[in-house]
Design an enzyme around this catalytic site. Structure first.
Site, PDB file in Angstrom:
ATOM      1  N   HIS A 182       0.853  -1.268   0.071  1.00 55.06           N
ATOM      2  CA  HIS A 182      -0.056   0.080  -0.010  1.00 55.06           C
ATOM      3  C   HIS A 182       0.959   1.313   0.099  1.00 55.06           C
ATOM      4  O   HIS A 182       0.454   2.149  -0.758  1.00 55.06           O
ATOM      5  CB  HIS A 182      -0.734  -0.126   1.220  1.00 55.06           C
ATOM      6  N   GLU A 183       1.802   1.294   0.806  1.00 50.36           N
ATOM      7  CA  GLU A 183       2.764   2.348   0.915  1.00 50.36           C
ATOM      8  C   GLU A 183       3.800   2.635  -0.082  1.00 50.36           C
ATOM      9  O   GLU A 183       3.884   3.686  -0.576  1.00 50.36           O
ATOM     10  CB  GLU A 183       3.483   2.491   2.469  1.00 50.36           C
ATOM     11  N   HIS A 221       1.851   4.435  -3.005  1.00 49.23           N
ATOM     12  CA  HIS A 221       1.672   5.632  -2.918  1.00 49.23           C
ATOM     13  C   HIS A 221       3.254   6.482  -3.447  1.00 49.23           C
ATOM     14  O   HIS A 221       3.036   7.143  -4.098  1.00 49.23           O
ATOM     15  CB  HIS A 221       1.592   6.217  -1.277  1.00 49.23           C
TER      16      HIS A 221
END
Length: 217
Positions: free
Chosen positions: A24-25, A28
């Site tokens: 997820h990170e 980004h």
């Protein structure tokens, strides 16, 4: 307290939670890098090495406590990837893409986990020693990734959905919503304690994750 059940839960949920929050990170940071902001890249945060992303509270303590109390609602998070919005080529538009990258990645991981679950379900019985734990981990991965997908799309800054809303709404609505960000975590905590998220997200989680799992099993 059933120690065996706790250890079993940790063995099943640890890797799915870790993969979900790390990917997820990284999503980004990678999206921000492609759109003009090299901050995460320069800080080494585009690595899939979990050590670069683990948050002691969000990645370890909170999920562990939820497993210990055998909570039906597991949650976790990693250290947020730094993004300098001013470096983005089109800050307001690109903020939306950077914010969406995390939840979309979780959705893709959930779909990939469905494929892993199908593979595990179709292994010969002689491989049950491997197929059964793999199937349980795949189901855990589907659940945690759908939770992160739904939770992060809530339109509350600093959640990803809040940033998407700020980027898409007209200024008259985006500005007051953006000003909520310093209080965002307090709002989220209050809604969690009041059971609002569980009431809203629970049925959606059961419908989506349950549907994905039942489509294979």
């Amino acid at each position: 307290m059933d120690v065996g059940a706790i250890l079993h839960g940790i063995s099943i949920w640890a890797l799915p939670v870790l993969f979900a929050v790390v990917f997820h990170e990284v999503a980004h940071g990678y999206t921000a890098w492609r759109l003009g902001d090299p901050t995460a890249h320069m800080m080494g945060r585009l690595s899939l090495n979990p050590a670069r992303h683990i948050d002691p509270v969000g990645t370890v303590i909170i999920p562990l406590l939820l497993v210990i109390v055998q909570s039906p609602f597991l949650f976790g998070y990693a250290r947020p990837v730094p993004v300098n919005w001013g470096n983005l080529r089109h800050p307001r538009r690109d903020m939306v893409w950077v914010a969406l990258a995390g939840p979309v990645t979780n959705l893709l991981l959930a779909i990939f986990s469905v494929a892993v679950l199908w593979l595990a379900a179709h292994m010969p019985s002689a491989l049950d020693w491997f197929a059964n734990p793999l199937a349980m981990m795949a189901q855990a991965s589907i659940i945690i990734n759908i939770i992160l997908f739904l939770f992060n799309l809530l339109p509350i800054p600093p959640l990803d959905g809040g940033r998407v809303a700020v980027g898409l709404l007209p200024d008259a609505l985006a500005a007051p919503l953006a000003r909520l960000e310093p209080f965002g975590f307090l709002i989220i905590l209050a809604l969690l304690l009041l059971g609002v998220f569980q009431a809203v997200l629970g049925p959606l989680l059961q419908w989506i994750a349950g549907g994905l799992i039942s489509s294979v099993l």
